[in-house]
Design a protein around this motif. Structure first.
Motif, PDB file in Angstrom:
ATOM      1  N   ALA A 165       5.911   0.271  -4.344  1.00  0.00           N
ATOM      2  CA  ALA A 165       5.867   1.699  -4.532  1.00  0.00           C
ATOM      3  C   ALA A 165       4.899   2.177  -6.058  1.00  0.00           C
ATOM      4  O   ALA A 165       4.848   1.414  -6.930  1.00  0.00           O
ATOM      5  CB  ALA A 165       7.182   2.120  -5.012  1.00  0.00           C
ATOM      6  N   ARG A 166       4.127   3.346  -5.679  1.00  0.00           N
ATOM      7  CA  ARG A 166       3.434   3.525  -6.764  1.00  0.00           C
ATOM      8  C   ARG A 166       3.954   4.409  -7.848  1.00  0.00           C
ATOM      9  O   ARG A 166       3.760   4.497  -8.729  1.00  0.00           O
ATOM     10  CB  ARG A 166       2.287   4.536  -6.170  1.00  0.00           C
ATOM     11  N   THR A 167       5.254   5.071  -7.507  1.00  0.00           N
ATOM     12  CA  THR A 167       6.035   5.902  -8.417  1.00  0.00           C
ATOM     13  C   THR A 167       6.711   5.040  -9.334  1.00  0.00           C
ATOM     14  O   THR A 167       7.237   4.200  -8.925  1.00  0.00           O
ATOM     15  CB  THR A 167       6.894   6.890  -7.662  1.00  0.00           C
ATOM     16  N   VAL A 414       6.168  -9.475   3.624  1.00  0.00           N
ATOM     17  CA  VAL A 414       5.759 -10.797   3.055  1.00  0.00           C
ATOM     18  C   VAL A 414       4.278 -10.670   2.541  1.00  0.00           C
ATOM     19  O   VAL A 414       3.989 -11.147   1.314  1.00  0.00           O
ATOM     20  CB  VAL A 414       5.908 -11.731   4.043  1.00  0.00           C
ATOM     21  N   ASN A 415       3.488  -9.912   3.150  1.00  0.00           N
ATOM     22  CA  ASN A 415       1.886  -9.985   2.661  1.00  0.00           C
ATOM     23  C   ASN A 415       1.872  -8.567   1.823  1.00  0.00           C
ATOM     24  O   ASN A 415       0.828  -7.795   1.863  1.00  0.00           O
ATOM     25  CB  ASN A 415       1.052  -9.728   4.051  1.00  0.00           C
ATOM     26  N   SER A 416       3.093  -7.968   1.095  1.00  0.00           N
ATOM     27  CA  SER A 416       2.792  -6.659   0.335  1.00  0.00           C
ATOM     28  C   SER A 416       1.820  -7.101  -0.739  1.00  0.00           C
ATOM     29  O   SER A 416       1.648  -8.155  -1.333  1.00  0.00           O
ATOM     30  CB  SER A 416       4.036  -6.314   0.070  1.00  0.00           C
ATOM     31  N   THR A 417       1.271  -5.916  -1.304  1.00  0.00           N
ATOM     32  CA  THR A 417       0.379  -6.094  -2.560  1.00  0.00           C
ATOM     33  C   THR A 417       0.808  -4.975  -3.454  1.00  0.00           C
ATOM     34  O   THR A 417       1.676  -4.021  -3.248  1.00  0.00           O
ATOM     35  CB  THR A 417      -1.130  -5.712  -2.180  1.00  0.00           C
ATOM     36  N   ASN A 418       0.277  -5.116  -4.914  1.00  0.00           N
ATOM     37  CA  ASN A 418       0.671  -3.998  -5.664  1.00  0.00           C
ATOM     38  C   ASN A 418      -0.162  -2.636  -5.486  1.00  0.00           C
ATOM     39  O   ASN A 418      -1.231  -2.766  -4.961  1.00  0.00           O
ATOM     40  CB  ASN A 418       0.617  -4.670  -7.233  1.00  0.00           C
TER      41      ASN A 418
END
Length: 418
Positions: A165-167, A414-418
């Motif tokens: 999440a960006r928030t 599983v393949n999430s990024t920041n």
């Protein structure tokens, strides 16, 4: 005269359309269990490609070979019946009796196992994409239960990426989706009006995100890169138990009760995980597998057991209820699955009749209106949690009479990024 007739017809159509109500899944009665969509002998989330075959299976614990019928209704984006004549969306007929059923064999709990196969000799094909409601009826043509089904075409691609999440306030508890819609077949006209999406976490419709419009377009590509509109609470890994051998205590089963008419599987007490560090455990994202390791045909030889759930959640003080949910009960929030508080043990408990095998489950908090409290989840929300996400793309041009599902995209966190 002709103008008057046309005006009256238009008024009648407008009035009837305004009173149309969205189809909602009917919760089955107590005797109907283990409802599942099956493809290649595996339980699946009912989102299929147009033209693929499938089965809708269920058990009737009365075991009296009752007659059941089925009805198929095509719906729009909001699950309101589309009003299309049946010959436009199915080839053949529905409202036929389900003829494929078998009684259980060598089980303590008797039941009749039913299979509705599509296609079959009566319903040879579902001809168009979109939302479908399948209703199972009794001899009096009253609805026993119903389930949603979504059929997709392959006219668009949906590249999808799961991100943290960006928030700032939700960085550790939510997952956000970035995606685009691309097509070499469809030229999107008035995309803000004609293109709609549904975003699902682990195939669940009860917390799906809808009515998100494209943030901007690049040629014929629609871009969705929102900060808050496409966020999900990340939750935690599903819990599970395994009783493939109903007479032995296997994974997460602490004790077997064999002095009753039906075997009992008493699970170890689960501790609320919201205030514990995240710990990865392999799950199947809420699914279940019916299995009796001592049988050749688990569909009719797997038995039922009373599964005793126990939850220790001393910090739970909300004026809400806790339910046991998963694909095994279609995430239903009914009294049958609501935990009761035991003041002597200071735990929440419930006994639920479940077909033996491997079962994922979770504890869900909801109020008396069925509104789920994801933020205060018993097991917390961790951005590291492995979830599967699906984006469905609906398209309806001005001349179309129904909402088509023109494509889908899927991704795992599983393949999430920041």
């Amino acid at each position: 005269m002709i103008k008057t007739i046309f005006a009256n017809f238009f008024l009648l159509f407008t009035v009837s359309s305004s009173f149309a109500q969205a189809e909602k899944e009917v919760v089955p009665p107590y005797n109907i269990k283990t409802i599942s969509f099956v493809q290649n002998e595996q339980n699946i989330i009912p989102i299929l490609n147009l033209g693929e075959g499938f089965q809708l299976q269920f058990d009737d614990l009365f075991g009296n070979e009752a007659n059941y019928y089925y009805e198929i209704i095509h719906c729009d984006y909001n699950w309101i019946p589309s009003g299309l004549p049946k010959n436009e969306y199915l080839e053949g007929f529905d409202n036929q009796r389900i003829q494929d059923y078998t009684n259980s064999f060598n089980t303590l709990q008797i039941y009749s196992h039913y299979k509705l196969s599509i296609p079959n000799q009566f319903t040879r094909k579902l001809k168009i994409s979109g939302n479908y409601m399948i209703k199972i009826l009794d001899e009096n043509k009253e609805v026993v239960f119903s389930r949603k089904l979504i059929l997709c075409e392959d006219l668009v691609s949906v590249p999808l990426q799961v991100k943290r999440a960006r928030t700032v306030t939700n960085m550790d508890t939510k997952q956000n989706l970035d995606f685009a819609i691309r097509s070499n077949t469809i030229t999107f006209q008035n995309a803000l009006k004609n293109v709609r999406v549904v975003i699902m976490q682990n195939g669940q419709l009860n917390n799906a995100i809808k009515n998100v419009v494209p943030q901007y377009t690049i040629g014929n590509e629609l871009i969705y890169k929102y900060d808050a509109e496409t966020q999900f609470w990340a939750g935690n890994e599903f819990l599970y138990f395994e009783n493939k051998d109903i007479r032995a205590a296997a994974n997460n089963v602490g004790k077997i009760d064999s002095d009753t008419a039906i075997y009992g599987s008493r699970l170890y007490t689960n501790a609320a995980r919201a205030n514990l560090p995240y710990s990865f455990s392999q799950d199947i994202n809420g699914n279940f597998v019916v299995k009796n390791i001592n049988a050749s045909n688990s569909e009719i030889e797997a038995d039922y057991a009373w599964v005793y759930f126990s939850l220790s959640a001393p910090s739970f003080r909300l004026n809400k209820d806790i339910y046991v949910t998963g694909m095994f009960n279609n995430y239903n929030l009914t009294p049958e699955y609501k935990l009761d508080y035991n003041p002597k043990k200071a735990t929440y408990e419930k006994a639920i009749l479940i077909k033996q095998g491997f079962t994922n489950f979770q504890y869900t908090i909801a109020d008396n209106k069925g509104n789920i409290d994801f933020e205060n989840a018993i097991d917390g929300n961790f951005y590291q949690t492995e979830n599967n996400y699906t984006v469905l793309v609906y398209y309806r041009e001005g001349i179309d009479r129904y909402d088509r599902v023109v494509g889908k995209g899927s991704a795992s966190s599983v393949n999430s990024t920041n």
